[in-house]
Design an enzyme around this catalytic site. Structure first.
Site, PDB file in Angstrom:
ATOM      1  N   ARG A 121       4.517  73.340 -33.794  1.00 23.31           N
ATOM      2  CA  ARG A 121       3.954  74.424 -34.827  1.00 23.31           C
ATOM      3  C   ARG A 121       4.798  75.282 -35.359  1.00 23.31           C
ATOM      4  NH1 ARG A 121       0.352  74.528 -30.143  1.00 23.31           N
ATOM      5  NH2 ARG A 121      -1.387  73.135 -30.658  1.00 23.31           N
ATOM      6  N   LYS A 143       9.395  75.553 -49.813  1.00 25.07           N
ATOM      7  CA  LYS A 143       8.660  74.496 -50.223  1.00 25.07           C
ATOM      8  C   LYS A 143       9.320  73.120 -49.396  1.00 25.07           C
ATOM      9  CE  LYS A 143       6.359  75.341 -54.527  1.00 25.07           C
ATOM     10  NZ  LYS A 143       6.504  74.996 -56.117  1.00 25.07           N
ATOM     11  N   GLU A 185      18.540  72.073 -63.796  1.00 22.47           N
ATOM     12  CA  GLU A 185      17.641  73.035 -62.989  1.00 22.47           C
ATOM     13  C   GLU A 185      18.468  74.486 -63.825  1.00 22.47           C
ATOM     14  OE1 GLU A 185      14.764  72.582 -61.809  1.00 22.47           O
ATOM     15  OE2 GLU A 185      14.849  70.504 -61.091  1.00 22.47           O
ATOM     16  N   LYS A 227      15.761  82.492 -58.655  1.00 17.57           N
ATOM     17  CA  LYS A 227      14.667  81.887 -57.945  1.00 17.57           C
ATOM     18  C   LYS A 227      14.113  82.786 -56.764  1.00 17.57           C
ATOM     19  CE  LYS A 227      12.896  78.060 -55.519  1.00 17.57           C
ATOM     20  NZ  LYS A 227      12.773  76.557 -55.565  1.00 17.57           N
ATOM     21  N   GLU A 237       3.110  80.705 -54.646  1.00 15.50           N
ATOM     22  CA  GLU A 237       2.706  80.281 -56.129  1.00 15.50           C
ATOM     23  C   GLU A 237       1.460  80.375 -56.470  1.00 15.50           C
ATOM     24  OE1 GLU A 237       4.670  76.408 -57.243  1.00 15.50           O
ATOM     25  OE2 GLU A 237       3.172  76.191 -58.682  1.00 15.50           O
ATOM     26  N   ARG A 241       5.453  82.155 -59.739  1.00 18.55           N
ATOM     27  CA  ARG A 241       6.325  81.041 -59.232  1.00 18.55           C
ATOM     28  C   ARG A 241       5.832  79.630 -59.874  1.00 18.55           C
ATOM     29  NH1 ARG A 241       8.185  79.492 -53.054  1.00 18.55           N
ATOM     30  NH2 ARG A 241       9.608  77.647 -53.630  1.00 18.55           N
ATOM     31  N   ASN A 245       8.212  75.746 -62.894  1.00 11.89           N
ATOM     32  CA  ASN A 245       7.882  74.526 -63.156  1.00 11.89           C
ATOM     33  C   ASN A 245       8.038  74.214 -64.691  1.00 11.89           C
ATOM     34  OD1 ASN A 245       7.140  73.502 -60.694  1.00 11.89           O
ATOM     35  ND2 ASN A 245       5.151  74.533 -60.842  1.00 11.89           N
ATOM     36  N   HIS A 248       8.198  70.697 -66.055  1.00  8.00           N
ATOM     37  CA  HIS A 248       7.877  69.593 -64.880  1.00  8.00           C
ATOM     38  C   HIS A 248       6.827  68.757 -65.167  1.00  8.00           C
ATOM     39  CE1 HIS A 248      11.159  71.524 -62.683  1.00  8.00           C
ATOM     40  NE2 HIS A 248      10.839  70.985 -61.643  1.00  8.00           N
ATOM     41  N   HIS A 252       7.187  65.155 -64.635  1.00  2.00           N
ATOM     42  CA  HIS A 252       6.519  64.310 -63.729  1.00  2.00           C
ATOM     43  C   HIS A 252       5.879  63.169 -64.289  1.00  2.00           C
ATOM     44  CE1 HIS A 252       6.494  67.781 -60.445  1.00  2.00           C
ATOM     45  NE2 HIS A 252       7.409  67.211 -60.630  1.00  2.00           N
ATOM     46  N   HIS A 265      15.222  62.995 -60.795  1.00  2.82           N
ATOM     47  CA  HIS A 265      14.483  64.100 -60.844  1.00  2.82           C
ATOM     48  C   HIS A 265      14.958  64.896 -62.118  1.00  2.82           C
ATOM     49  CE1 HIS A 265      11.479  67.093 -60.147  1.00  2.82           C
ATOM     50  NE2 HIS A 265      12.457  68.137 -60.014  1.00  2.82           N
TER      51      HIS A 265
HETATM   52  P1  NAD Z   1      18.748  63.563 -53.037  1.00  2.55           P
HETATM   53  O1  NAD Z   1      18.538  64.423 -51.813  1.00  2.55           O
HETATM   54  O2  NAD Z   1      18.192  62.167 -52.881  1.00  2.55           O
HETATM   55  O3  NAD Z   1      20.428  63.410 -53.094  1.00  2.55           O
HETATM   56  C1  NAD Z   1      20.878  62.869 -54.260  1.00  2.55           C
HETATM   57  C2  NAD Z   1      21.994  61.726 -53.661  1.00  2.55           C
HETATM   58  O4  NAD Z   1      23.230  62.408 -53.628  1.00  2.55           O
HETATM   59  C3  NAD Z   1      21.713  61.006 -52.428  1.00  2.55           C
HETATM   60  O5  NAD Z   1      22.200  59.742 -52.367  1.00  2.55           O
HETATM   61  C4  NAD Z   1      22.280  61.851 -51.447  1.00  2.55           C
HETATM   62  O6  NAD Z   1      22.448  61.154 -50.260  1.00  2.55           O
HETATM   63  C5  NAD Z   1      23.589  62.090 -52.288  1.00  2.55           C
HETATM   64  N1  NAD Z   1      24.551  63.365 -51.877  1.00  2.55           N
HETATM   65  C6  NAD Z   1      23.767  64.429 -51.510  1.00  2.55           C
HETATM   66  N2  NAD Z   1      25.003  65.200 -51.269  1.00  2.55           N
HETATM   67  C7  NAD Z   1      26.128  64.759 -51.729  1.00  2.55           C
HETATM   68  C8  NAD Z   1      27.515  64.909 -51.785  1.00  2.55           C
HETATM   69  N3  NAD Z   1      27.791  66.274 -51.491  1.00  2.55           N
HETATM   70  N4  NAD Z   1      28.331  64.094 -52.045  1.00  2.55           N
HETATM   71  C9  NAD Z   1      27.947  62.943 -52.302  1.00  2.55           C
HETATM   72  N5  NAD Z   1      26.556  62.456 -52.458  1.00  2.55           N
HETATM   73  C10 NAD Z   1      25.829  63.258 -51.959  1.00  2.55           C
HETATM   74  O7  NAD Z   1      18.268  64.435 -54.336  1.00  2.55           O
HETATM   75  P2  NAD Z   1      18.198  65.793 -54.959  1.00  2.55           P
HETATM   76  O8  NAD Z   1      18.450  65.739 -56.461  1.00  2.55           O
HETATM   77  O9  NAD Z   1      19.213  66.598 -54.191  1.00  2.55           O
HETATM   78  O10 NAD Z   1      16.696  66.058 -54.403  1.00  2.55           O
HETATM   79  C11 NAD Z   1      15.696  65.704 -55.202  1.00  2.55           C
HETATM   80  C12 NAD Z   1      14.472  65.961 -54.233  1.00  2.55           C
HETATM   81  O11 NAD Z   1      14.367  67.289 -54.156  1.00  2.55           O
HETATM   82  C13 NAD Z   1      13.111  65.477 -54.545  1.00  2.55           C
HETATM   83  O12 NAD Z   1      12.575  64.655 -53.386  1.00  2.55           O
HETATM   84  C14 NAD Z   1      12.544  66.745 -55.240  1.00  2.55           C
HETATM   85  O13 NAD Z   1      11.119  66.422 -54.836  1.00  2.55           O
HETATM   86  C15 NAD Z   1      13.123  67.548 -54.262  1.00  2.55           C
HETATM   87  N6  NAD Z   1      12.927  69.083 -54.695  1.00  2.55           N
HETATM   88  C16 NAD Z   1      12.239  70.041 -54.043  1.00  2.55           C
HETATM   89  C17 NAD Z   1      12.112  71.283 -54.336  1.00  2.55           C
HETATM   90  C18 NAD Z   1      11.655  72.239 -53.496  1.00  2.55           C
HETATM   91  O14 NAD Z   1      11.488  73.465 -54.041  1.00  2.55           O
HETATM   92  N7  NAD Z   1      11.397  71.837 -52.095  1.00  2.55           N
HETATM   93  C19 NAD Z   1      12.528  71.816 -55.869  1.00  2.55           C
HETATM   94  C20 NAD Z   1      13.222  70.658 -56.329  1.00  2.55           C
HETATM   95  C21 NAD Z   1      13.221  69.419 -55.987  1.00  2.55           C
HETATM   96  N1  GLY Z   2      10.857  73.996 -57.541  1.00  2.00           N
HETATM   97  C1  GLY Z   2       9.823  74.760 -57.743  1.00  2.00           C
HETATM   98  C2  GLY Z   2       9.628  75.868 -56.807  1.00  2.00           C
HETATM   99  O1  GLY Z   2      10.299  75.730 -55.981  1.00  2.00           O
HETATM  100  O2  GLY Z   2       8.558  76.638 -56.814  1.00  2.00           O
END
Ligand code: NAD
Ligand code: GLY
Length: 370
Positions: A121, A143, A185, A227, A237, A241, A245, A248, A252, A265
């Site tokens: 929890r 998030k 971003e 942010k 949100e 917030r 997006n 997006h 998306h 992405h």
């Molecule tokens: P990812 O986590 O898949 O990383 C991209 C690739 O880079 C992967 O293969 C990873 O292993 C590799 N990698 C990571 N760090 C590295 C480094 N320093 N050196 C070499 N390789 C490295 O992709 P991402 O773009 O970081 O994240 C995308 C995800 O984030 C999506 O699932 C998306 O939904 C999520 N997201 C969440 C929020 C939020 O607010 N929580 C906001 C935006 C995106």
């Molecule tokens: N990436 C959008 C948010 O965190 O609200």
């Protein structure tokens, strides 16, 4: 020199440390969070580069450190992987006094954050983002989520980390395309909130693409500040917030249409921002010249600008699955000007058609195609 920013959320407030080598702060921050041990969640790609210095820092604080490896990739941001992580935490006898540490990009951060939010929890966790996208966006704001076969990020909780460690050294091993996805971003923050920062990005985009350390650090700090301010005012949100997006709704739709395989992405969001800017110039007051500046900046970052060819029916169908849809109405984040975003509903279908058609005539010639 390390910079500290704060996400102000009352008793759930936390620091973001940004700088070269801040990974070395992990052990002390774990102690400050009251941790008795640390459990790092990461994947083999990231571990090969960045697990050793993280472990060394945790060990130097006198804390034990276990590691849970999950497979790399968005496809593994799933309930099945979450279940595997929870199983490992139980086998390791993790308690609420254990600090989970997310070492990786947004996939690891979202997965580890969700595991932390639901394990017993609620267990404390630390974000150590290693992609530029995670450093400027996903690690900040609490998030967390995994994907469901019927929708991305559909299962999750809001669960804030205890601290965020943004070590700019980690970007040294990041592939160029992943760096570009993070730059998208960063451009978003300038477009929605800060005209001066946008001007700076226009002057500095070549340095960012060339990985100039001080340019990257400035861009990360300003993005995290924007942010953090928005999250502090609207954690769940319910209003402001949603402006994060920008791009997006279209983005998306593009990701779903291309099966998450053609564009990263951040790349899909880049195309989405071009479309949202064009729509803004038609219905929200953004000047055509400023829409052109946004598109030009995105192109200079070597990001894609042209969407896949799709009928307007397909666009509308895909966009009506967006999480921002309310009572079946598509909500767009648009710009009145650079730095001034707003939410808009009721965009006529023929206007949307003009936006996607006009953009359709362009190409992504300078881009990697997968
Ligand atoms: P990812 O986590 O898949 O990383 C991209 C690739 O880079 C992967 O293969 C990873 O292993 C590799 N990698 C990571 N760090 C590295 C480094 N320093 N050196 C070499 N390789 C490295 O992709 P991402 O773009 O970081 O994240 C995308 C995800 O984030 C999506 O699932 C998306 O939904 C999520 N997201 C969440 C929020 C939020 O607010 N929580 C906001 C935006 C995106
Ligand atoms: N990436 C959008 C948010 O965190 O609200």
């Amino acid at each position: 020199m390390a910079r500290q920013l704060d996400v102000s959320l009352g008793e759930r407030s936390y620091p973001i440390h940004v700088g070269s080598g801040v990974l070395a702060l992990a052990g002390d921050l774990a102690l400050q969070a009251g941790a008795r041990r640390a459990i790092v969640i990461t994947n083999a790609t990231v571990a090969a580069h960045w697990l050793a210095p993280l472990r060394a820092s945790i060990a130097s604080a006198g804390l034990g450190c276990d590691v849970v490896l999950v497979p790399d990739g968005e496809a593994h941001k799933s309930l099945a992987t979450l279940n595997d992580v929870v199983t490992r935490l139980l086998e390791l006898r993790a308690e609420r006094g254990s600090l989970l540490v997310a070492l990786g990009g947004g996939v690891i951060g979202d997965l580890c954050g969700f595991a932390a939010g639901v394990y017993q929890r609620g267990t404390p966790f630390m974000q150590v983002p290693t992609t530029l996208l995670a450093q400027v966006d996903s690690s900040v704001g609490g998030k967390t989520a995994v994907n469901h076969p019927l929708g991305k990020n559909m299962i999750g909780v809001f669960w804030q980390p205890r601290s965020v460690l943004v070590d700019t050294q980690c970007l040294r091993t990041l592939p160029d395309r992943e760096l570009g996805a993070g730059i998208a971003e960063i451009i978003k923050y300038g477009a929605i909130r800060d005209r001066e920062f946008f001007d700076w990005l226009e002057r500095s985009i070549d340095s960012l693409v060339a990985r100039d350390a001080s340019a990257l650090e400035h861009a990360i700090v300003r993005s995290c500040q924007i942010k953090a301010d928005i999250v502090a005012r609207d954690e769940r949100e319910t209003g402001e917030r949603a402006l994060l997006n920008f791009g997006h709704t279209f983005g998306h739709a593009i990701e779903t249409a291309t099966g998450y395989s053609q564009w990263l992405h951040g790349e899909a969001i880049a195309i989405g921002m071009v479309l949202a800017s064009r729509l803004s110039s038609l219905v929200a007051g953004l000047s055509v010249a400023d829409a052109g500046r946004i598109e030009a900046l995105i192109a200079r970052a070597r990001l894609p600008v042209a969407p896949p060819a799709m009928t307007i029916d397909r666009w509308v169908d895909l966009m009506s699955h967006d999480k921002k849809v309310q009572a079946g109405v598509i909500r767009f984040i648009l710009l009145e000007g650079i730095g001034q975003a707003l939410v808009r509903t009721g965009v006529p279908r023929d206007v949307l058609e003009r936006v996607v058609e006009r953009a359709d005539s362009r190409s992504n010639e300078s881009l990697p195609r997968s």
